[in-house]
Design a protein around this motif. Sequence first.
Motif: not given
Length: 354
Positions: A56-64
């Motif tokens: 989910a983090s990859r698909q949403l383009g999450y950046r810490p």
Amino acid sequence: MAPEPKQPPEAARPVVTMRDIAAAAAVSQSTVSRVLSGAETRVPIAERTRERVIEASRQLGYRPNPLARGLRGASTNLIGAVVRDFSDPFFAEAIEALVKETMAHGYNVVLGHIHPRLEEAIPLTSVLETRHTDAVILLGDLRVHPQLLADLRGSQVPVIGLWQGTGQLEFPSADTDDRAGIRAGLHHLADLGHRRIAFVSAELPGEFWVREVAYTDFMRERFDGVPADYVQRCPNTLAGGDAALRRLMALPEPPTAVATSTDLLAVGVLHAAHSLGATVPEHLSVVGFDDILISSHTVPALTTSRMPTAKLVSYAVDLAVSLSRDPEASREPSLQIFEPDLVVRDSTARPYRG
């Protein structure tokens, strides 16, 4: 063939949060935090759950967030500040002093405002859980938000309180000697020859009546009591001070001097006095408390007890930084008191003898 839509520039893309990932992966936000931080957990997270969060983090383009340094136990060089009321000029000046002091220590400030409904406030619990701040400083009495205080008591970061009122201490704190500040202003008025001294008292969160009690005690000691209706309680606003003076001046024997529990009220009193033709200080003397920036620019300039804001803020930041760097240091509730100074300006004079 129609051209493909342009991707929005990087700066225009919405920031993806852990809350977004939690919703997409159908897990709690705390689970997302533990998965992405790699933190060890007492109860192991199922591998399928972990994979779902990562996907989910990859698909949403999450950046810490850069603040995630705190997840690894490193200092973020951020100090959280929870402010009771941004609309109060006193707290606006306190925030400015806090920003200057934290910058002098190499830190920055993250501001949080407490709204009437707790759920609308900054999500302090999640901020503290991920250690986005090295310490938290409270500005103002927050006892009307017991859940917030409970969350702060359970946090791992040190919490310092400023102007926490008269209730039970929750954290290491600093405050001013309000009784001394009120009495200094009243002594000044009495020494000028005033006997009919009224008091305009701000209605503030919690049971904050120290300044009003200091007034009644002084009047009993010096003049054997307080005349009827000489204490006027009102909201801590310009309009509140204005309305309070109008009530006082309508009394059969109006006061010759008025002390107020805040400068904000005093400015409202000055406005009403001008409207009523009660010239200050010829016909009415006025004393405030706090010495906010506008106090020296009113017409006439306001006599007031100066809050040692810079000293309190400096103490709080020094202590916050010290406690954040030493996990073994005591965080037991304590209270450091600072003395106010009376600043005599043009709003006070001897009683009118005409």
